[in-house]
Design a protein around this motif. Structure first.
Motif, PDB file in Angstrom:
ATOM      1  N   THR A   1      -5.051  -3.219 -13.315  1.00 39.93           N
ATOM      2  CA  THR A   1      -4.472  -1.911 -12.984  1.00 39.93           C
ATOM      3  C   THR A   1      -4.201  -1.120 -14.260  1.00 39.93           C
ATOM      4  O   THR A   1      -4.332   0.101 -14.264  1.00 39.93           O
TER       5      THR A   1
ATOM      6  N   ASP B   1     -12.215   5.906  -6.297  1.00 39.89           N
ATOM      7  CA  ASP B   1     -11.289   5.785  -5.169  1.00 39.89           C
ATOM      8  C   ASP B   1      -9.919   6.366  -5.520  1.00 39.89           C
ATOM      9  O   ASP B   1      -9.323   7.100  -4.732  1.00 39.89           O
ATOM     10  N   CYS B   2      -9.439   6.038  -6.707  1.00 39.73           N
ATOM     11  CA  CYS B   2      -8.119   6.523  -7.132  1.00 39.73           C
ATOM     12  C   CYS B   2      -8.121   8.036  -7.310  1.00 39.73           C
ATOM     13  O   CYS B   2      -7.146   8.707  -6.942  1.00 39.73           O
TER      14      CYS B   2
ATOM     15  N   VAL C   1     -13.462   1.913  -8.615  1.00 33.84           N
ATOM     16  CA  VAL C   1     -12.020   2.005  -8.372  1.00 33.84           C
ATOM     17  C   VAL C   1     -11.485   3.342  -8.883  1.00 33.84           C
ATOM     18  O   VAL C   1     -10.642   3.972  -8.227  1.00 33.84           O
TER      19      VAL C   1
ATOM     20  N   ILE D   1     -11.041  -4.568  -2.845  1.00 40.37           N
ATOM     21  CA  ILE D   1     -12.155  -4.093  -2.022  1.00 40.37           C
ATOM     22  C   ILE D   1     -13.439  -3.987  -2.835  1.00 40.37           C
ATOM     23  O   ILE D   1     -14.500  -4.475  -2.439  1.00 40.37           O
ATOM     24  N   ARG D   2     -13.346  -3.333  -3.984  1.00 43.35           N
ATOM     25  CA  ARG D   2     -14.543  -3.084  -4.796  1.00 43.35           C
ATOM     26  C   ARG D   2     -15.066  -4.348  -5.475  1.00 43.35           C
ATOM     27  O   ARG D   2     -16.271  -4.493  -5.657  1.00 43.35           O
TER      28      ARG D   2
ATOM     29  N   GLU E   1      -5.294  -2.719  -4.248  1.00 41.36           N
ATOM     30  CA  GLU E   1      -6.084  -2.778  -3.016  1.00 41.36           C
ATOM     31  C   GLU E   1      -7.535  -2.360  -3.278  1.00 41.36           C
ATOM     32  O   GLU E   1      -8.472  -3.004  -2.811  1.00 41.36           O
ATOM     33  N   TYR E   2      -7.708  -1.274  -4.008  1.00 41.61           N
ATOM     34  CA  TYR E   2      -9.075  -0.832  -4.323  1.00 41.61           C
ATOM     35  C   TYR E   2      -9.803  -1.843  -5.208  1.00 41.61           C
ATOM     36  O   TYR E   2     -11.005  -2.046  -5.057  1.00 41.61           O
TER      37      TYR E   2
ATOM     38  N   THR F   1      -1.891   0.665  -4.727  1.00 39.66           N
ATOM     39  CA  THR F   1      -3.131   1.371  -4.369  1.00 39.66           C
ATOM     40  C   THR F   1      -4.277   0.874  -5.237  1.00 39.66           C
ATOM     41  O   THR F   1      -5.361   0.565  -4.738  1.00 39.66           O
ATOM     42  N   ILE F   2      -4.027   0.782  -6.535  1.00 36.93           N
ATOM     43  CA  ILE F   2      -5.060   0.297  -7.455  1.00 36.93           C
ATOM     44  C   ILE F   2      -5.439  -1.139  -7.113  1.00 36.93           C
ATOM     45  O   ILE F   2      -6.627  -1.485  -7.059  1.00 36.93           O
TER      46      ILE F   2
END
Length: 129
Positions: free
Chosen positions: A5, A68-69, A65, A29-30, A25-26, A22-23
């Motif tokens: 992060t 996404d952010c 990421v 996922i990524r 989670e992404y 948030t970071i």
């Protein structure tokens, strides 16, 4: 080097309003997405010279990421910035998003080797070698 992060925050210039969760989670996922797309090092013809490196995988994950952010940050601009600052900040974020999208597309293609050439060294039933 692992993707953290902290590294994502540094790439995005320490933005306000972007939560660690948030970071995280992404990143989860990524990382799963890129590991699934990653070209296997056990394929015929893959050597240490042309195998996908961990650095390339990390770079792909970081850019995805960051995309996404940035999308989240664009959506939450009214929450964290006063009205007078919103328009220029949104333009800056959108410019960054476009740059990250272009870079991410390139890196994902490299990791997955999209457009790479496949070849066979022996004859098969459907092809004469």
């Amino acid at each position: 080097m692992a993707v953290t992060t902290t590294s994502i925050r540094a790439l995005l210039n320490q933005p306000r309003g972007l939560l660690e969760e948030t970071i995280d989670e992404y990143l989860t996922i990524r990382t799963a997405e890129i590991n699934k797309k990653r070209r296997s090092s056990t394929l015929y013809g893959v050597s240490s010279d042309n195998a996908v490196t961990d650095a390339l995988v990390d770079s792909a994950i970081k850019t995805l990421v960051c995309m996404d952010c940035l999308s989240v940050m664009i959506d939450t601009i009214p929450t964290y910035y006063p009205p007078k600052e919103q328009s220029p900040i949104e333009q800056r974020f959108r410019g960054q998003l476009k740059a990250f999208e272009e870079r991410a597309n390139s890196l994902v293609r490299e990791v997955a080797e999209v457009g790479g050439s496949a070849f066979s060294v022996k004859s098969t039933k459907t092809r004469q070698g």
